[in-house]
Design an enzyme around this catalytic site. Structure first.
Site, PDB file in Angstrom:
ATOM      1  CB  SER A  92      -9.525 -16.742  28.594  1.00  0.00           C
ATOM      2  OG  SER A  92      -9.885 -18.087  28.781  1.00  0.00           O
ATOM      3  CG  ASP A 183     -17.239 -17.762  27.586  1.00  0.00           C
ATOM      4  OD1 ASP A 183     -16.774 -18.918  27.636  1.00  0.00           O
ATOM      5  OD2 ASP A 183     -16.614 -16.764  28.002  1.00  0.00           O
ATOM      6  CG  HIS A 213     -13.906 -18.261  25.909  1.00  0.00           C
ATOM      7  ND1 HIS A 213     -13.984 -17.708  27.169  1.00  0.00           N
ATOM      8  CD2 HIS A 213     -12.604 -18.602  25.721  1.00  0.00           C
ATOM      9  CE1 HIS A 213     -12.776 -17.721  27.718  1.00  0.00           C
ATOM     10  NE2 HIS A 213     -11.928 -18.254  26.860  1.00  0.00           N
TER      11      HIS A 213
END
Length: 243
Positions: A92, A183, A213
């Site tokens: 991320s 995501d 995600h």
């Protein structure tokens, strides 16, 4: 496992799967530039070290809003210069910081890790990719939260460096990018893989179907699909290190 300090006293955590020295990976945790630390990603780092037979050096970089852009990039770049790892990895926001640090080192003429591993990375701080709208409500990462977090990290839109929008990606490390179907950051990760390939970078890229995600963060405990995706990721990492 050992807690230690790196450049400028930066907190680090070193994982060794066995007594013999193994190749080193620097790991940069996610958390929307605002959250996360050595403890939130401890299990993930332990699993990578064990499954991939690599040493992992986790970085507790400075976070926003107290330390806005580019503080965390500078921290990661300093650790890469200091430790000279074989690879840098991140999930991320950590994927963003990992690849931005590589761009910094490349532009400064410094040596780069041979490998970068980006898991559901944020690569476009303009949030202009279609999946931000298509997957930004009802899944693990909310688009409104993401936009707010980016303003905390980089308040001025004119000074928000985006890897996807970098004019030149030549000379970047061999890259593994894994994205997830559901995501908000999916499309920018996929697009970054494409741009790196166009620049002549050797890229391994996979979009994991059915996952959201953050699947790397303990979702294997409740999802067989996530557990299988973890196994694929670990195999890919091990293959990169064996080249």
């Amino acid at each position: 496992m050992e807690d230690l300090h790196g450049p400028d006293g930066l907190p680090l955590r070193h994982y060794r799967p066995r007594r013999q020295a193994r190749p080193l990976m620097v790991f940069v945790h996610g958390g929307a530039f605002l959250m996360g630390d050595l403890d939130t990603h401890d299990r993930t780092c332990r699993r990578i070290a064990d499954a991939c037979d690599v040493e992992v050096l986790a970085v507790d970089y400075r976070r926003a809003p107290e330390h806005p852009c580019p503080a965390a990039i500078a921290d990661v770049a300093a650790v890469l210069r200091w430790s000279r790892p074989a690879a840098v990895a991140g999930d991320s926001a950590g994927g963003y910081l990992a690849t931005m640090a590589c761009l910094w080192l490349r532009d400064a003429g410094d040596s780069l890790p041979a490998i970068q591993i980006l898991i559901c990375p944020n690569t476009d701080l303009t949030l202009s990719q279609p999946s931000v709208v298509d997957k930004g409500i009802g899944y693990a990462l909310d688009a409104d939260f993401l936009a707010w977090a980016i303003t905390q990290w980089a308040p001025d839109p004119a000074t928000r460096p985006s890897p996807l929008l970098a004019p030149d990606l030549h000379g970047m490390p061999d890259t593994l990018i894994v994205t997830a179907e559901h995501d908000a950051l999916r499309d920018e990760g996929d697009a970054y893989a494409h741009r790196l390939t166009q620049a002549g970078v050797r890229v391994t890229h996979r979009q994991e179907p059915g996952l959201m995600h953050g699947f790397i963060q303990n979702m294997d405990l409740t999802s067989q699909e996530a557990a299988a995706a973890h196994d694929r990721l670990f195999r890919d990492i091990a293959c990169l290190f064996s080249r």
